[in-house]
Structures are given as structure tokens and as C-alpha cells.
Design a protein around this motif. Sequence first.
Motif, PDB file in Angstrom:
ATOM      1  N   PHE A   1       7.676  26.301  21.900  1.00 43.79           N
ATOM      2  CA  PHE A   1       6.839  27.104  22.797  1.00 43.79           C
ATOM      3  C   PHE A   1       7.620  27.612  24.017  1.00 43.79           C
TER       4      PHE A   1
ATOM      5  N   TYR B   1      -2.904  21.637  29.165  1.00 39.97           N
ATOM      6  CA  TYR B   1      -3.295  21.675  27.752  1.00 39.97           C
ATOM      7  C   TYR B   1      -2.953  20.360  27.049  1.00 39.97           C
TER       8      TYR B   1
ATOM      9  N   ASN C   1     -10.575  21.397  12.985  1.00 39.50           N
ATOM     10  CA  ASN C   1     -10.339  22.623  13.762  1.00 39.50           C
ATOM     11  C   ASN C   1     -11.605  23.091  14.474  1.00 39.50           C
TER      12      ASN C   1
ATOM     13  N   ALA D   1       4.369  27.755  18.348  1.00 40.07           N
ATOM     14  CA  ALA D   1       3.124  27.110  18.784  1.00 40.07           C
ATOM     15  C   ALA D   1       3.399  25.824  19.553  1.00 40.07           C
TER      16      ALA D   1
ATOM     17  N   ARG E   1      -1.310  25.105  18.113  1.00 43.04           N
ATOM     18  CA  ARG E   1      -2.040  26.213  18.736  1.00 43.04           C
ATOM     19  C   ARG E   1      -1.005  27.242  19.211  1.00 43.04           C
ATOM     20  N   PHE E   2      -1.109  28.458  18.678  1.00 40.11           N
ATOM     21  CA  PHE E   2      -0.223  29.553  19.096  1.00 40.11           C
ATOM     22  C   PHE E   2      -0.828  30.231  20.327  1.00 40.11           C
TER      23      PHE E   2
ATOM     24  N   THR F   1      -4.731  28.646  15.148  1.00 38.09           N
ATOM     25  CA  THR F   1      -4.454  27.214  15.047  1.00 38.09           C
ATOM     26  C   THR F   1      -4.022  26.832  13.634  1.00 38.09           C
TER      27      THR F   1
END
Lengths: 383, 133
Positions: free
Chosen positions: A95, A177, A201, B22, B75-76, B123
Amino acid sequence: MKKIVLLSVLWSSIVIAQSGTEPTAALQNIAPPSSPAFVLMDITPSNIIVPENIQAFSLQTISAFSGDSSNGLSNNNYAVEFQPYWYVKRERMDFFKYNNLTTQKADDSEVTPNDYTGYNIFGDVWKRFSVSMALMNGTFDVLPQAQSYVSVGARTRLLSFKTKSQINDIKSQYTAYTTFMSSPEVIAIFAKPGLSPSEINTAITNLETYKTIVTDFENTLQRKPVFALDVAAAYSHFMGDKNQDLDDAFGRFGVWASGDLAFYTPTIGTNSHVHIYGVFRYLRDGLNLNEASDLFIETKTDYGVKMELELDKLSFAYEYITRDADDNNEERSIGSIRYKINKSFTLNGGFGKNFKSDGEQVVLFGIQWGLDYEPSVVLGAGN
Amino acid sequence: MDSYQVGTNTPIKLKVGIETEAITMTYPFLYHSEDDDTPYSMISPFDPAQKPGWKQLDNGNKVNGKFFRVVSFLRFFNSFPDEETFNLAIQQVKDTYEASLKGGDVSPYMMAFELKSFYKDKTCVIESELLLT
């Protein structure tokens, strides 16, 4: 007022022309056709292109009144754009690396967000690199009859700068997060072995705190770099016209750069920015006719500025570009409007005075859409 | 279900590797049996990109006969212009995700995994299960 009426008429014409195709599915993934292969021919709403969020592969079409529009929207202007980044393995990608944040710590060592103290200003070069190829048919204010051209182009973001505040915001949002994702409320969902991936999800993405944190995080990441320099190059080859005794020949070659100074204006809108662009373009233009109706090459240098107010869904822009040519100077003075109706449908328009035009005239107004692997517009069975 | 012979090799350690745009949060759980609803031990959730090393299961205690489960949630936060581009990002996840176990000097054992991605949410959920014998 005259312009508004004229634009309304043109817009109505497009809608009427399109009605015959009877789209039966929602338009999807519409992107302005800003590939260098198109921009080179001056038929896009803006000559100043910014490589944002390009599809890994797209087929773009454009409905330009400067082209052969005798058959309405079905004119022959298409461009394929391809972003190689997504097709090759991204080594050691994570990331922070994707967002150009760098650390002095060795690979494979444990790191925390605070270890990311640097910013890779060249980090977008490969990520945003794209190549395009276009087939175009039109007069382009050169020859009386529409002619065919083949263009190739490439573009990328050469430099980008983010402020220390922007970088710190990314790091603190990351921490927020991951802290939330490590909370007992979240762990309890993942700990249940009976839940399917879809159920996991749904359970996570429906948490109110998750939604808030993710929205804040995305807004932070969508803030434009305080400065970015985009570059592009393209070549267009004239395919010739036997009816006019014209052989295939050098068309146009151009390289251009545009710098974007972006100021974040959250008081106007969540993702609102005011942009000041500077643009430079070198153009070697072989699409010129002399008195003997022979093509000749002319060298031109463009430079200019563009101001843009970018709101969440709407943007207004004005660009002024002056062109130093071998024999005379020309100007392009274009106002453009972009309105994002919804996530997948955007209208683009431009009006004003283009290069080589006599007086003020509309240069483009219409719908452009990108055709992905699946067509954006699905025609009815009868078509 | 796959099984892994622990034998006398202790402590058993887990390592997760992934190369993706991600943010990946990984949740390893130990259960007394595969029918249990709640884990008796877990490794604190972590991002493998930030904590790439080996981590002991149950603080180094014996885990013979236990059921081990690792779930990763991705999670992107970058924008995807279309689903095809998202799928290319997921392809890299499939190609690079590795959850491996090792104990003592035995070579690492690569756990099989199931992956499910969700374009709308940007996701992805990856799940691996293993019986430790």
C-alpha cells in the motif's frame, strides 16, 4: 446566450442521432477519450491531458464534428489505450509503495507507518504509463474530404509532489484503519469459521465505523498532489488518398508536457480542487497544404495555461494556448465543461476557438465513452 | 481438508507474504477442533507488508491435533476504472499470496487457500484451513 443555444442544438442532435442505436444496457465505465493519439489531432475537449485512472485496456471512441460526421455518431475515430502496469508483476508491492511513500528500512524488516519518511516523486512514472493507438477519419481542417490517419502515442506522470501534511494524513488514516480492523468487533467476525467469504465481506463492509473510516481514507488519498508533471508523445501517419493523388505521408508528431498546480479547497466540496495548469507542446505538423495542393511540414510550438475549478461532479475550465508556427501564430481559446452524471456516465464539452479556425466556433460537444472488454453500449437485437 | 504433521517440531510458526496495492489484514486462529465456533488462541491481526516475519502459534505451545485457520482481508484504496482492471489486481494477489507454516528445521509448508473478491467493495477475502496432526 448564443453559445448556450448553439450547444443545446448540438446536444439535441447528438441525442437524436444516438436514439437510433437503442441502447439496451446501462452505459458503463465512460471515460473522456484523452489518449495522446486523439489529442494530437486537436479533437478532444481539452488539449491538456492528465493521466487519471486509466483503464488497463480500453477502446475509446469520439464523436467529433471535425471528423467525418456524415454518419452521425458512427464516425471512424477509435483509439485503443493500454496500461502495461496491470499486466506485469509488481515486485514487492504494498500500500505505501503504491502511494509513493518510502522508508529507509531494509526489505523484510518490520516497519510502522512512521518509518515512511520519504516520498518517491517518480513513483507514478510506470504506474500511469500508457500507450495508445488510434484510427481516425476526418478533414481536421486540412483536406476537403475526410482522410484516414493512424496514430500512436504514450503518456505518463513524470513527477508528483505531495505536501508533508498530505503524507501525514495518509499515515494517520492507515493507522486508524488497521486499528479498527484489529478491534474485538472485527476480530469476532473473522473468528467464526462457519461464515463464507461473502458473509465475512458483507459483515465487515456493513459496519458503520468501517464505512466512515474507509470514506475518510479514500477522500484523503484522492487529494491531488500539490504539483504533478505529465508528459506525452504521439505520432500520426497520413494514410494517403489516391483520388486526390496524395501518397501516404508524415502526419503529425508531438511531444507535450503539462504541469498541474492543485489547491485543495474543501470549503467548496469534499474533493474540490482549483487547478492551474501550464502546458508546452512541440509539434511537427505535416498536415498543411500549399497553393499547389501539396502537403508540407511545419514546426509549431504551443504553450499556454489552463484554469480549472473541479467540484465533486462538475468541473469548469478555460484554456488558452498560443502556437508559434513557421509562418504565423495561432491561438486556441477553449472553455470546457465536464459533468459526471453518475459513477459511470460523464458528459464532456468544449467550445471556443480552435487552432486554424476562423472566428469563434464550436469545436466539440458530445458524449464520449470507453468500450472495455465488454461494450459500454449494448445495441438492441434489431441493430 | 489438508493436514500438516507437526511431530516433535516446536514451535510452529506462520508467515504470510503478499505483494499487492491493497492493505491486507491477516487473522490467524487456532481451534481445538474444526467444529468449534470460537478460537482458543490467535495471533494478533497484522498487515504482512508491515510485519513480514515468522510468528509463533499459541506463543510456542504445542498445537498437535488442533485446527488452524488463517483469514486475510484485503481492501484496495486506489480507484479502479473498471472491473477488468480490478481483476488484474486480484490476479497479482492470487499469484503472490503465500501462507506458510514451519517448525524446527523442516521446510516451510505452503497452505492452500480459497480467494473471493468483491469489485463493488474493492475487497478480497482469502481463507486457509489446516489440521495440525
